[in-house]
Design an enzyme around this catalytic site. Structure first.
Site, PDB file in Angstrom:
ATOM      1  N   LYS A  67       0.009   4.204   8.953  1.00 59.63           N
ATOM      2  CA  LYS A  67       0.674   4.385   7.672  1.00 59.63           C
ATOM      3  C   LYS A  67      -0.351   4.623   6.556  1.00 59.63           C
ATOM      4  CE  LYS A  67       2.165   0.757   5.417  1.00 59.63           C
ATOM      5  NZ  LYS A  67       1.681   0.845   4.021  1.00 59.63           N
ATOM      6  N   LYS A 119      -7.292   1.561  -3.597  1.00 60.21           N
ATOM      7  CA  LYS A 119      -7.000   1.069  -2.249  1.00 60.21           C
ATOM      8  C   LYS A 119      -7.100   2.215  -1.246  1.00 60.21           C
ATOM      9  CE  LYS A 119      -5.111  -1.259   1.258  1.00 60.21           C
ATOM     10  NZ  LYS A 119      -4.275  -2.317   1.710  1.00 60.21           N
ATOM     11  N   THR A 152       0.860  -1.180   0.000  1.00 54.23           N
ATOM     12  CA  THR A 152       0.000   0.000   0.000  1.00 54.23           C
ATOM     13  C   THR A 152       0.898   1.232   0.000  1.00 54.23           C
ATOM     14  OG1 THR A 152      -1.781  -1.139   1.138  1.00 54.23           O
ATOM     15  CG2 THR A 152      -1.746   1.255   1.304  1.00 54.23           C
TER      16      THR A 152
END
Lengths: 444, 444
Positions: free
Chosen positions: B251, B182, B101
């Site tokens: 994150k 995402k 990601t």
């Protein structure tokens, strides 16, 4: 012009009330005090006051009564519902000053209750104060007073004794208007108390030495009364002395957000501050000075893991802190003034009150009147201060650095969101616009 | 249709990567793994994998490479800038799947770097995943893949091996589109992970028994995948096992808010969640399971002082918790879909992805397609689900009760602010409107 000063009853001798009552004693009034806490009564006697064992006993035969308890619930108890309450014992035609910070709805309801109790003769003045215990004792508070013309006329000398001559605001709108004015001022207080901790906590994570950095902040465009006032206690390792407990601003904040909800009015800044205050209560900080909330921002410093900011020089770090403060002050000013507009207050009077009271900041001074103009639908002639883009840019740089350092900046982040939302709403305006335009978010 | 399955290199054998790589081994591929942590390599050998001591060694002569490291920084190191990086060692015409990601900007920059390094022959697929370690090991992840038609065609079999057949999304827009997809999904994750703690923490302060209350929530309109997934660990006294560390969602959250800032897009919900996550890091909770953030909401319970809510029956308390969740899910759905619109994603595909992945919630299912229509400027024909007023009313009741109990509800309070702001923006609409209208706040 009578020589003899009237007797006064004073209910509620807490941090503020004690100073106010003692000041009246010094001014030559005979003051009879009541408080539920016995040691305070003894202190008040030592300071030359008289004391009573019930509210009813305190007010008996005194035309003037000042009530300075902590909450609406306490006011209701000492005035009407508790043991030996004051209202039935007040002489006919008495002047009752309610100086506690209470919701507008409460004091307006109290006025109705007096009539329902057959005591419509009592002239209620809704007179919340601002300025802290020191100014209370000096008789130089800011006071925001609402009431009938007759009540204000009769009570004016007493309001004058307790306030700075330049800081006595007679607010149009009768009983309740004073409380609304105080509430709108407290929007600034609620945000700027927390901002002091957030900004100095951020400075600490940046690695700035807090003493010199704070002095530089005080000299910058990021000056605010609250920061200057809280600074010595924030820098004290034990956050002492306790001058204003967290639990006090929690109470005022709850008045703002609950009255705003009642009015369907958004308070994004104050609501954010309130959640952080609740987290502080959860940590057990309720009785501590509100400056101690810096702990919520500094804990874990150096233990978060490998973090690295971009700013290297002290100058660039300081600029980030100043940018964070300015963004927060801009948005709290906009929220306060937009809410005052919603409450039908005279915005020029609100501005004048706020810049001279604990809500004052250089940012408010610079853009507050422009915000008032926008609320009234007036055009801005020339731009005051830095433009919207520049303030938003500095705020964004601060929030970005805080993200790199993994430090929470609750108010700064919310303020940045508001500048984003405002930018969309002001999109019809071309070129750079006044930072006052952030007020548009509140539906202005 | 060749019988022999191609050799595959796999870089990054963490919680997700290990399961993904082991699954490929089980499917009959010869997989050569690399990780910086030696014990993981030994475990991978025990599971039938081959190992290498550098990225370059791992990828040598393998046309297919999957990279599943934790961050863009790590990807840059193993692929290009570190010791013996992968890219120079990849055979010509290799297919490189980056499953980490990362920000869209990073993977698009990586594509350019390949060309600049003279390795434009490498076909990059931007293929972030969702679903957790269990589904990684089962080969039933959700995958969002962007890339050239050629790259997707060549890499499709590998994407299929790792994903559920219904959950492989080929996202239009080339390299970067998968990461954007995402990212928009993670808006839901970032908010709903924290919501689980906030909602159950609120339930705890209300005095509800958490086990039965949670079961009732799972059966209500306030169902969400994240709540169901985190529940067992929230109820575990030690918040074990650690299935997804706080530092992981921090994150992902930072990617959302920093990409949003870059685009000038407001993320009021995610930005709020991020600040609370930073407070959690400050408390030292980074390595703990994110479900343990309930501690931020329950601490001090019973010690805040005299507080009293209005809700008395378990039924009315449960309704407040459900109302809080629904308001949060509504606003996180609106933020996710509005951001996806800003990223030029196909909103029907985004919706389909999200309801079948970790971002799923009943609220999204009910109003997500209406939100997509509003973003595209289409009219809503009939109202789906409860109206805006009703959802806002339930949310307000919850926030008010939290205020009485002095419990922070960061996300709930922010969601309430957003419904207030939306109400003003949708004021031209008469009567009750769809709760999807909250999307208007994002400038739709």
């Amino acid at each position: 012009m009578a020589d003899a000063k009237p007797d006064i009853s004073f209910i509620g001798l807490g941090a503020m009330g004690f100073g106010m009552a003692t000041n009246l004693v010094k001014q030559g009034y005979k003051v009879t005090g009541f408080d539920v806490w016995q040691p305070t009564l003894e202190r008040f006697q030592a300071a030359g006051g008289g004391t009573a064992t019930t509210p009813a006993e305190a007010v008996k035969d005194k035309v003037y009564c000042v009530c300075m308890v902590a909450t609406a619930q306490q006011a209701q108890a000492v005035l009407i519902e508790g043991d030996s309450p004051a209202v039935p014992a007040l002489p006919r035609g008495a002047i009752l000053l309610l100086c506690s910070t209470v919701p507008c709805a409460y004091v307006q309801g109290l006025d109705k209750q007096l009539v329902e109790l057959g005591r419509g003769d009592i002239r209620l003045i809704d007179a919340p104060v601002s300025g802290g215990a020191g100014r209370a004792a000096d008789g130089t508070l800011s006071i925001m007073a609402g009431g009938s013309d007759d009540a204000i006329e009769k009570g004016r000398f007493l309001l004058q004794e307790m306030s700075d001559p330049k800081k006595l605001y007679i607010v149009k709108g009768g009983v309740g208007a004073g409380s609304n004015m105080k509430m709108c001022h407290q929007v600034l207080a609620a945000n700027q108390i927390l901002a002091a901790s957030e900004g100095l906590g951020f400075a600490s994570h940046l690695g700035l030495e807090l003493e010199p950095a704070s002095q530089a902040i005080l000299k910058s465009d990021a000056w605010a009364w609250m920061f200057e006032n809280r600074l010595p206690r924030m820098l004290d390792p034990e956050f002492k002395p306790v001058a204003s407990a967290l639990s006090i601003i929690v109470k005022d904040t709850s008045i703002i957000t609950s009255e705003a909800r009642r009015a369907g009015f958004p308070t994004p800044m104050t609501s954010t501050a309130e959640q952080v205050y609740f987290s502080g209560l959860g940590r057990g900080y309720g009785p501590d000075d509100d400056s101690s909330l810096i702990r919520l921002y500094t804990e874990g410093k150096g233990k978060i893991g490998p973090v690295k900011g971009l700013a290297e020089s002290d100058e660039s770090k300081l600029a980030l802190v100043v940018g964070l403060f300015k963004g927060i002050y801009l948005c709290s000013a906009a929220e306060a003034i937009a809410f005052a507009h919603k409450c039908n207050l005279d915005l020029d009077q609100v501005f004048d009150l706020c810049i001279n009271a604990a809500g004052g900041s250089t940012m408010l001074q610079t853009v507050g009147l422009d915000m008032a103009k926008l609320c009234r639908g007036e055009q801005l002639s020339t731009r005051s201060g830095e433009g919207f883009k520049e303030v938003a840019r500095q705020l964004q740089a601060a929030v970005e650095e805080a993200q790199r350092l993994k430090v929470p900046v609750y108010l700064g982040s919310q303020a940045l969101t508001l500048t984003r939302l405002a930018r969309k709403l002001a999109s019809q305006a071309t070129g750079d616009i006044s930072s006052a335009f952030v007020t548009k978010v509140w539906g202005i």
